[in-house]
Enzyme design. Structure first.
Site, PDB file in Angstrom:
ATOM      1  N   GLY A  13       0.818  -1.212   0.000  1.00 23.06           N
ATOM      2  CA  GLY A  13       0.000   0.000   0.000  1.00 23.06           C
ATOM      3  C   GLY A  13       0.844   1.252   0.000  1.00 23.06           C
ATOM      4  O   GLY A  13       0.586   2.186   0.758  1.00 23.06           O
ATOM      5  N   GLY A  17      -0.352   8.074   0.393  1.00 26.59           N
ATOM      6  CA  GLY A  17      -0.521   8.210   1.832  1.00 26.59           C
ATOM      7  C   GLY A  17       0.661   7.789   2.681  1.00 26.59           C
ATOM      8  O   GLY A  17       1.821   8.069   2.359  1.00 26.59           O
ATOM      9  N   GLY A  19       2.006   4.851   3.324  1.00 26.81           N
ATOM     10  CA  GLY A  19       2.959   3.932   2.711  1.00 26.81           C
ATOM     11  C   GLY A  19       3.949   4.638   1.811  1.00 26.81           C
ATOM     12  O   GLY A  19       5.156   4.354   1.852  1.00 26.81           O
ATOM     13  N   SER A 147      -4.562  -0.173  14.028  1.00 29.96           N
ATOM     14  CA  SER A 147      -5.350   0.999  14.395  1.00 29.96           C
ATOM     15  C   SER A 147      -5.763   0.897  15.844  1.00 29.96           C
ATOM     16  O   SER A 147      -5.923  -0.210  16.383  1.00 29.96           O
ATOM     17  CB  SER A 147      -6.604   1.094  13.518  1.00 29.96           C
ATOM     18  OG  SER A 147      -7.468   2.116  13.965  1.00 29.96           O
ATOM     19  N   TYR A 170     -14.148  -2.501   9.655  1.00 33.49           N
ATOM     20  CA  TYR A 170     -12.775  -1.998   9.669  1.00 33.49           C
ATOM     21  C   TYR A 170     -12.090  -2.331  10.993  1.00 33.49           C
ATOM     22  O   TYR A 170     -10.970  -2.854  11.021  1.00 33.49           O
ATOM     23  CB  TYR A 170     -12.794  -0.484   9.449  1.00 33.49           C
ATOM     24  CG  TYR A 170     -11.444   0.170   9.615  1.00 33.49           C
ATOM     25  CD1 TYR A 170     -10.512   0.135   8.590  1.00 33.49           C
ATOM     26  CD2 TYR A 170     -11.097   0.826  10.800  1.00 33.49           C
ATOM     27  CE1 TYR A 170      -9.263   0.735   8.736  1.00 33.49           C
ATOM     28  CE2 TYR A 170      -9.862   1.419  10.961  1.00 33.49           C
ATOM     29  CZ  TYR A 170      -8.943   1.377   9.921  1.00 33.49           C
ATOM     30  OH  TYR A 170      -7.716   1.947  10.078  1.00 33.49           O
TER      31      TYR A 170
END
Length: 278
Positions: A13, A17, A19, A147, A170
């Site tokens: 990824g 962003g 990554g 997260s 999520y």
């Protein structure tokens, strides 16, 4: 740990962003950086931007859609052939909750709930397939980008068929990633491969966060510094099986420490990804 300039590092990824910013920072330090993304145009644009800014020619791009586990397997096969030695794996690729008001339950190409598939099953499978590369010249590091938002897994409805909420989907996927972190760290004890998980920053100013909520509370740069700490700090040479809130060790959701729940998740994950029990 080996000097960063001597390391080969895969960041999933990394076409955008967090990554991409992490890849840029590691490329500036001279690492061989392997980028991953699912959009060829964005991936190549990111590779070119990093090349131009750093002058580091050892930046490569690999295409794979993590919504399809067959593409994860192909990615692993390609990497094993081209980079049989891997010093660090940063599992960063993920999908957010999406536009909450418009969200509907989506499935991966394998028929699994999409967020569980991309945020958890894909890195679970990829990491296991790349372990031979990480074992080549230890020490090595595995970093899972999780997260602080974590919801317990309801094993009778993991795919959220009875009740679907995108935020819960999520959060469940991120707790699963944390549980995987703890299990893999135990499995690899004594092999000089550390496995840690982190919450990089809350609601960074990324496309994924803006799509979901329309506002941000922190910056990608803050998240990048947290990931770079786990990637480069000599103080973490022997630290494994931990969850970090940015740069501080923290406590994950209580289910992450439930050995029975972790065993159920591991068995389910092996079944869904086609991996046999080690």
């Amino acid at each position: 740990m080996k000097p960063i300039a001597q390391q080969t590092i895969l960041i999933t990824g990394s076409s955008d962003g967090l990554g991409k910013q992490t890849a840029l920072a590691l490329a500036k330090q001279g690492a061989t950086v392997l980028l991953h993304g699912r959009d060829q145009q964005r991936l190549e644009a990111s590779r070119q931007a990093i090349l131009e800014e750093t002058g580091n020619s050892h930046v490569e791009a690999y295409l794979a859609d993590f919504a399809d586990l067959s593409e994860v397997r192909k990615l692993a096969q390609t990497l094993q052939a081209q980079h049989p030695r891997l010093d660090m794996l940063i599992n960063n690729a993920g999908i957010g909750a999406g536009k909450i008001a418009e969200a509907r339950r989506e499935l991966s190409r394998d028929g699994y709930e999409l967020r569980f598939a991309i945020n958890y099953l894909a890195p679970f499978l990829l990491t296991h397939l790349l372990l031979p590369c990480l074992r080549q010249t230890p020490p090595a590091r595995i970093i899972n980008v999780g997260s602080v938002g974590q919801s317990p897994i309801e094993f009778s409805d993991v795919m959220l068929e009875r009740h679907y909420d995108p935020a819960d989907a999520y959060r469940q996927s991120k707790l699963a990633l944390t549980m995987f972190t703890f299990d893999l760290a135990e499995e690899l004890k004594g092999e000089q491969i550390t496995v840690n998980c982190l919450h990089p920053a809350s609601l960074m100013n990324t496309r994924m966060v803006y799509e979901s909520l329309g506002y941000a509370l922190s910056t990608v740069e803050e998240g990048r510094e947290a990931v770079m700490y786990l990637a480069t700090s000599p103080a973490l040479d022997n630290v494994t099986g931990k969850y970090f809130d940015q740069r501080r060790q923290a406590r994950a959701h209580s289910q992450a420490y439930d050995l029975a729940a972790r065993r159920r998740l591991q068995q389910l994950s092996e079944q869904l990804t086609g991996l046999s029990n080690p």
